[in-house]
Enzyme design. Structure first.
Site, mmCIF file in Angstrom:
data_model
loop_
_atom_site.group_PDB
_atom_site.id
_atom_site.type_symbol
_atom_site.label_atom_id
_atom_site.label_comp_id
_atom_site.label_asym_id
_atom_site.label_seq_id
_atom_site.Cartn_x
_atom_site.Cartn_y
_atom_site.Cartn_z
ATOM 1 N N ASP A 35 -7.445 -8.454 3.886
ATOM 2 C CA ASP A 35 -8.158 -8.239 5.153
ATOM 3 C C ASP A 35 -7.320 -7.399 6.117
ATOM 4 O OD1 ASP A 35 -10.236 -8.498 6.939
ATOM 5 O OD2 ASP A 35 -9.576 -10.417 7.716
ATOM 6 N N GLY A 38 -9.730 -2.182 8.351
ATOM 7 C CA GLY A 38 -10.395 -1.521 9.474
ATOM 8 C C GLY A 38 -9.550 -1.535 10.732
ATOM 9 N N HIS A 52 -9.172 1.559 4.273
ATOM 10 C CA HIS A 52 -9.519 1.125 2.912
ATOM 11 C C HIS A 52 -8.750 1.937 1.871
ATOM 12 C CE1 HIS A 52 -12.478 -1.484 4.576
ATOM 13 N NE2 HIS A 52 -13.286 -0.523 4.967
ATOM 14 N N LEU A 146 -0.699 -10.367 -17.496
ATOM 15 C CA LEU A 146 -1.290 -10.756 -16.222
ATOM 16 C C LEU A 146 -2.793 -10.497 -16.223
ATOM 17 C CD1 LEU A 146 -0.937 -11.454 -13.092
ATOM 18 C CD2 LEU A 146 -0.812 -8.975 -12.779
#
Length: 255
Positions: A35, A38, A52, A146
């Site tokens: 998060d 923006g 982004h 992984l």
């Protein structure tokens, strides 16, 4: 010269912090809510898509470090079912990122034995996104390292409703009885049925909520929140989160 010195110091700091981690108690499954893209862009006077773009670059570094530290599963919240509400230009850009990332990084992921996995609904995704992700899943299917699990077009409530419908259908058809429905039955119908629950959840940008992410699976996970915006997140922050995790006692409701 100054830039090289800064990078060297950063690498040394990351290496030193890695030594402070107990190799035996590394969380096997880490989930991350990425998060702050923006806000990062806004702070720099850039369009949201620039955030982004920078955020996508961080994924590669985090995957490499997680693999190096012995993490077995890394789940990344890439695009939620709620993200469709954003402006179309931003949605279109976001749904180009998986393709760009995988087209560039798939050879390296193959070399590192990383297994790409998708958690979410491909229905409604643009063909270019769907094609890129499904190709990566297919190409890495035999890999045993992984597990890089992308939560793409994912929402936990949708996941739970879908699971309940599947179970209800089985009850109607007499495959199982209503009394046989328990936690293990529900878990087996979730999109993470093949995965262990996350040991550690990381959320960047200072927000303190789950945002419809793995609501069932995170029941006993340890949470680590940071004010760092995702484009600024680096290997040192991952190590710090793991170090904090290792200092906690996981009692699972016991004493």
């Amino acid at each position: 010269m100054l830039e090289k010195l800064t990078k060297w110091k950063s690498a040394m700091t990351s290496e030193q912090k890695s030594k402070d981690i107990d190799d035996i108690n590394v969380p096997k499954h880490i989930a991350i809510i990425m998060d702050g893209n923006g806000r990062w862009a806004k702070q720099k006077g850039l369009p949201r898509v620039a955030g982004h773009h920078e955020g996508m670059k961080v994924i590669n570094k985090v995957v490499r470090k997680a693999d190096e530290l012995g993490v077995e599963i890394l789940t990344l919240y890439a695009f939620s079912t709620e993200n469709w509400k954003r402006p179309k230009t931003e949605v279109d850009y976001l749904l180009r990122l998986p393709e760009r990332f995988l087209n560039k990084e798939l050879p390296t992921l193959m070399e590192k034995n990383v297994k790409v996995r998708l958690m979410g609904s491909v229905d409604g995704l643009p063909d270019h996104t769907k094609k890129a992700v499904l190709k990566a899943v297919e190409d890495t299917e035999a890999n045993t390292g992984l597990v890089l699990n992308f939560a793409l077009n994912y929402g936990s409530r949708f996941e739970l409703i879908t699971a309940v419908k599947e179970i209800a259908k089985q009850v109607e058809e007499g495959v199982i009885s209503a009394t046989e429905v328990d936690e293990s039955v529900l878990t087996s119908h979730l999109m993470t049925a093949e995965l262990r629950d996350p040991d550690l959840l990381i959320r960047t940008s200072g927000e303190l909520r789950l945002s419809n992410f793995m609501l069932w699976q995170l029941a006993y996970s340890e949470f680590w929140f940071t004010d760092v915006l995702w484009p600024d997140f680096n290997e040192q922050h991952l190590v710090e989160a793991i170090a904090v995790y290792q200092k906690r006692a996981r009692r699972y409701g016991g004493v």
